[in-house]
Design a protein around this motif. Structure first.
Motif, PDB file in Angstrom:
ATOM      1  N   PRO A  65       0.829  -1.195   0.112  1.00 36.07           N
ATOM      2  CA  PRO A  65       0.068  -0.105   0.066  1.00 36.07           C
ATOM      3  C   PRO A  65       0.977   1.405  -0.284  1.00 36.07           C
ATOM      4  O   PRO A  65       0.661   2.423  -0.479  1.00 36.07           O
ATOM      5  N   ASN A  93      -4.772   2.122  -0.551  1.00 39.32           N
ATOM      6  CA  ASN A  93      -5.695   1.095   0.187  1.00 39.32           C
ATOM      7  C   ASN A  93      -6.752   0.638  -0.900  1.00 39.32           C
ATOM      8  O   ASN A  93      -7.717   0.077  -0.313  1.00 39.32           O
ATOM      9  N   SER A  96      -8.742  -3.269  -2.182  1.00 43.54           N
ATOM     10  CA  SER A  96      -9.860  -3.986  -1.767  1.00 43.54           C
ATOM     11  C   SER A  96     -11.098  -3.604  -2.902  1.00 43.54           C
ATOM     12  O   SER A  96     -11.895  -4.515  -2.914  1.00 43.54           O
ATOM     13  N   SER A 127      -3.059  -7.125   2.935  1.00 41.22           N
ATOM     14  CA  SER A 127      -3.865  -6.935   1.790  1.00 41.22           C
ATOM     15  C   SER A 127      -4.080  -8.136   1.108  1.00 41.22           C
ATOM     16  O   SER A 127      -5.077  -8.379   0.436  1.00 41.22           O
TER      17      SER A 127
END
Length: 239
Positions: A65, A93, A96, A127
């Motif tokens: 990230p 981030n 996702s 992650s």
């Protein structure tokens, strides 16, 4: 060897199972007030690959990230755009939010009935856990760049994969590695003696960029498919 004869199949995750390309493009555009409307998708991906590879090479221990955040800042600098720190963090981030390819879940569901499935990814532990939950698959093992200490296409990552599976009783010739990227995965995997299956998603930017002359692919994959769905069809047919 027939596809069904391999004991284990390892996958690159982002680009092969997860459509990182669409995820990156959408995240970049959404993070910028002008949506970068004057910059094409192809240009954005080219900028991303160039900046990301430099950052990963220079800081091999960086959490992914953070690498994404730095890549975002570098891209905006190249485009003479201001960089908002909070937006850089959000971009870092965004993993996702990256979509799965439409054939991913069905392919994994079928293949896990016959093989031990493994992920070998250029990402961090936190992650990949978020992504594993989305893939709805009981992976046998997951190996990340954070745990290994280097990023693909480093041969170290594939030697690590071979060593750790050998410790679990799976020999190199019983392993097939699957990826869309010849640069990051197919070439180094083949160089370490692993059988490879190239998913040539030619309708994606990543599929095109991975075979550009600058990457100089020199080793032919053992298998070639246009999608994971094609791989599964060949698997069912016993090829």
């Amino acid at each position: 060897m027939k596809l069904s004869n391999y004991r284990a199949i390892s996958f690159d995750c982002f680009g092969t199972l997860v459509d990182w390309e669409s995820g990156i493009i959408n995240a970049l555009r959404n993070a910028c007030d002008d949506k970068l409307q004057q910059v094409s998708d192809a240009q954005l991906i080219a900028y991303f690959l160039r900046q990301e590879s430099t950052i990963l090479a220079n800081t091999p221990d960086i959490p992914y990230p953070s690498a994404l955040s730095k890549t975002y800042a570098s891209i905006l600098a190249k485009l003479d755009r201001p960089c908002d720190k909070s937006k850089a963090i959000h971009f870092g981030n965004s993993i996702s939010e990256w979509p799965l390819f439409s054939d991913t879940i069905k392919a994994l569901t079928h293949l896990q009935r016959h093989h031990k499935l493994v992920i070998l990814s250029n990402i961090d532990e936190a992650s990949i856990e978020v992504t594993r939950a989305r893939l709805l698959c009981n992976f046998y093992r997951t190996y990340t760049a954070q745990a290994i200490g280097s990023f693909k296409p480093a041969l170290n990552n594939f030697n690590y994969l071979v060593r750790h599976l050998a410790d679990l009783g799976i020999k190199k010739h019983e392993l097939l590695h699957v990826s869309v990227s010849r640069f990051h995965d197919i070439e180094p995997a083949a160089a370490t003696g692993i059988d490879t299956a190239w998913i040539n998603r030619a309708d994606t930017l990543n599929g095109t960029l991975s075979i550009q002359p600058e990457f100089s692919p020199s080793i032919e994959p053992l298998y070639k498919f246009g999608s994971l769905a094609e791989l599964v069809s060949a698997h069912k047919a016993g090829h």
